[in-house]
Write an enzyme that holds these catalytic residues in place. Structure first.
Site, PDB file in Angstrom:
ATOM      1  N   GLY A 214       7.299 -11.117 -13.084  1.00  0.00           N
ATOM      2  CA  GLY A 214       6.992  -9.740 -12.681  1.00  0.00           C
ATOM      3  C   GLY A 214       7.764  -8.744 -13.517  1.00  0.00           C
ATOM      4  O   GLY A 214       8.307  -9.093 -14.569  1.00  0.00           O
ATOM      5  N   ASN A 215       7.814  -7.509 -13.079  1.00  0.00           N
ATOM      6  CA  ASN A 215       8.613  -6.491 -13.775  1.00  0.00           C
ATOM      7  C   ASN A 215       9.231  -5.545 -12.744  1.00  0.00           C
ATOM      8  O   ASN A 215       8.996  -5.687 -11.543  1.00  0.00           O
ATOM      9  CB  ASN A 215       7.765  -5.756 -14.821  1.00  0.00           C
ATOM     10  CG  ASN A 215       6.551  -5.101 -14.208  1.00  0.00           C
ATOM     11  OD1 ASN A 215       6.682  -4.277 -13.321  1.00  0.00           O
ATOM     12  ND2 ASN A 215       5.359  -5.490 -14.673  1.00  0.00           N
TER      13      ASN A 215
END
Ligand code: CTP
Length: 409
Positions: A214-215
């Site tokens: 993810g980020n």
């Protein structure tokens, strides 16, 4: 045909402080009164050395106020009431001392307490000697005020009271009037009754049933824009990935996780939308073979093969209809402007909004942001660092103006 002034019926407080340019304020009062504004002058004791309260009272048709108490019988000038009454306050002239007091919340006279009580837009017309204007402390105070949304009407260059020549002269009363006039001019609302597709948050690319790539995106900026679009009367299709807060009310919500899911949802919605604003942080790659079972830590190293995700924005933008608008976001850590302009062109966009990770007040999970918008006609505009909700408001007002100019109906 005579045009009606945008200042007509507006309630304006003119705050006059001590400075030679105060002698020009009667002219500003006259201009505003002539155009139908209601004017209340509040002046400091120092201002009285340069302009008389009587002159200002006659021209404004109201007593010019400087004291908290009107008489010795307990009657007082209610600064809270004054601050809330005004549609706009303009401090002119504002010397270095006034700017410093405003920046630090000092409250030692009626005018300062009116300013602190006000909820309306604040305009400031600085006037001082050139070195005082250029002094780092003055510039820092101006910066602080600007970041809070105060409109600074820049001083002009010319001969100064000291005999020196340079930047520091208060803008002329006509320019101050024009500043207020522009402010009250109704902004074009391009987004009214438009259907807008906006994406927000980050995507998650599954590794196995329990893990993902993810980020740091939280969705805050995209949600702030979606909320403001609702306020502007748009129908909002909000497609969001991984976020840290609940999406704003008033939008149609579509929750997706991976880039592919987000793409499918956007492809379904975009054909009936007028505008696409792609604020989501979309992963560039996904895992080639997602494990069906949880991966056990049996080996000392693990290699994951990644495959490029489709570029949602580019694909939608390349196939847009002539009347559809596409706006992208760019988050860069180096050569920001160069990369943003490259994406504007490569992704075939109308505008790109550049977030800079270099500004400590901008970026993931922050409540504030600063952005610069580049448009495909070569124009650009900057929205200084402020609360994300304010950035969203200013961003959409600016885009609204630009889009109305490009697509006159
Ligand atoms: N974007 C998209 N689909 C992707 C990647 C990005 O729609 N697969 C969109 C983003 O939502 C944003 C814009 O493209 O509006 C730019 O995203 P950014 O991550 O800054 O750039 P990339 O195109 O991914 O390029 P790079 O990561 O190499 O900077």
């Amino acid at each position: 045909m005579l045009r009606k002034s945008h200042c007509k019926n507006k309630k304006i407080i003119i705050g006059v402080t001590g400075g030679i340019a105060a002698y020009k304020i009667p002219q500003l009062v006259r201009l505003l009164k002539k155009e139908g504004a209601e004017v209340q002058v509040v002046l400091t004791e120092a201002a009285k050395t340069f302009v008389t309260p009587e002159t200002l009272a006659v021209l404004s048709e109201k007593p010019a106020l400087s004291q908290f108490f009107k008489s010795n019988q307990g009657e007082w000038n209610n600064h809270v009431h004054l601050g809330l009454w005004a549609d706009a306050i303009i401090i002119a002239p504002a010397g270095a001392n006034t700017l410093a007091k405003m920046a630090h919340g000092l409250c030692d006279n009626l005018l300062m307490s009116v300013i602190l009580s006000a909820r309306c837009p604040l305009f400031v017309a600085p006037a001082m000697d050139l070195d005082m204007w250029l002094h780092p402390s003055t510039q820092s105070n101006v910066n602080t005020l600007q970041q809070r949304g105060v409109h600074i009407i820049e001083p002009t260059e010319g001969e100064l009271a000291s005999g020196l020549s340079g930047k520091g002269r208060m803008a002329e009363p006509e320019d101050l009037f024009q500043g207020l006039e522009q402010h009250f001019q109704p902004t074009e609302n391009f987004f009214l009754n438009k259907r807008v597709l906006i994406t927000a948050g980050g995507t998650q690319e599954a590794i196995d049933p329990v893990r993902f790539i993810g980020n740091h995106s939280t969705g805050k900026m995209g949600f702030a824009i979606a909320e403001q679009l609702v306020n502007l009367g748009a129908t909002v299709e909000l497609v969001y990935g991984s976020v840290t807060q609940t999406p704003p009310i008033g939008c149609h919500h579509h929750h997706t996780l991976s880039a592919i899911e987000m793409k499918t949802k956007c492809e379904e919605l975009f054909p009936t939308c007028d505008v696409l604003i792609m604020a989501a942080a979309v992963a560039d790659y996904h895992i080639k073979d997602v494990a069906q079972e949880k991966i056990k830590k049996s080996s000392d190293s693990l290699t994951l093969e990644l495959v490029k995700n489709p570029d949602i924005l580019k694909e939608l933008s390349d196939h847009k209809k002539p009347n559809q608008i596409t706006i992208g976001f760019a988050l860069e850590t180096n050569n920001e402007e160069f990369h943003a302009l490259e994406k504007l062109q490569k992704k075939n966009l109308h505008c790109i909004v550049l977030n800079s990770l270099q500004n400590p007040q901008a970026g993931f999970a922050k409540d504030t942001n600063e952005v610069t918008v580049f448009c495909n006609d070569g124009s650009s505009f900057n929205i200084p660092a402020q609360e994300k909700s304010k950035v969203a408001e200013s961003l959409l007002n600016n885009l609204s103006k630009w889009l109305t100019k490009q697509n006159p109906s």
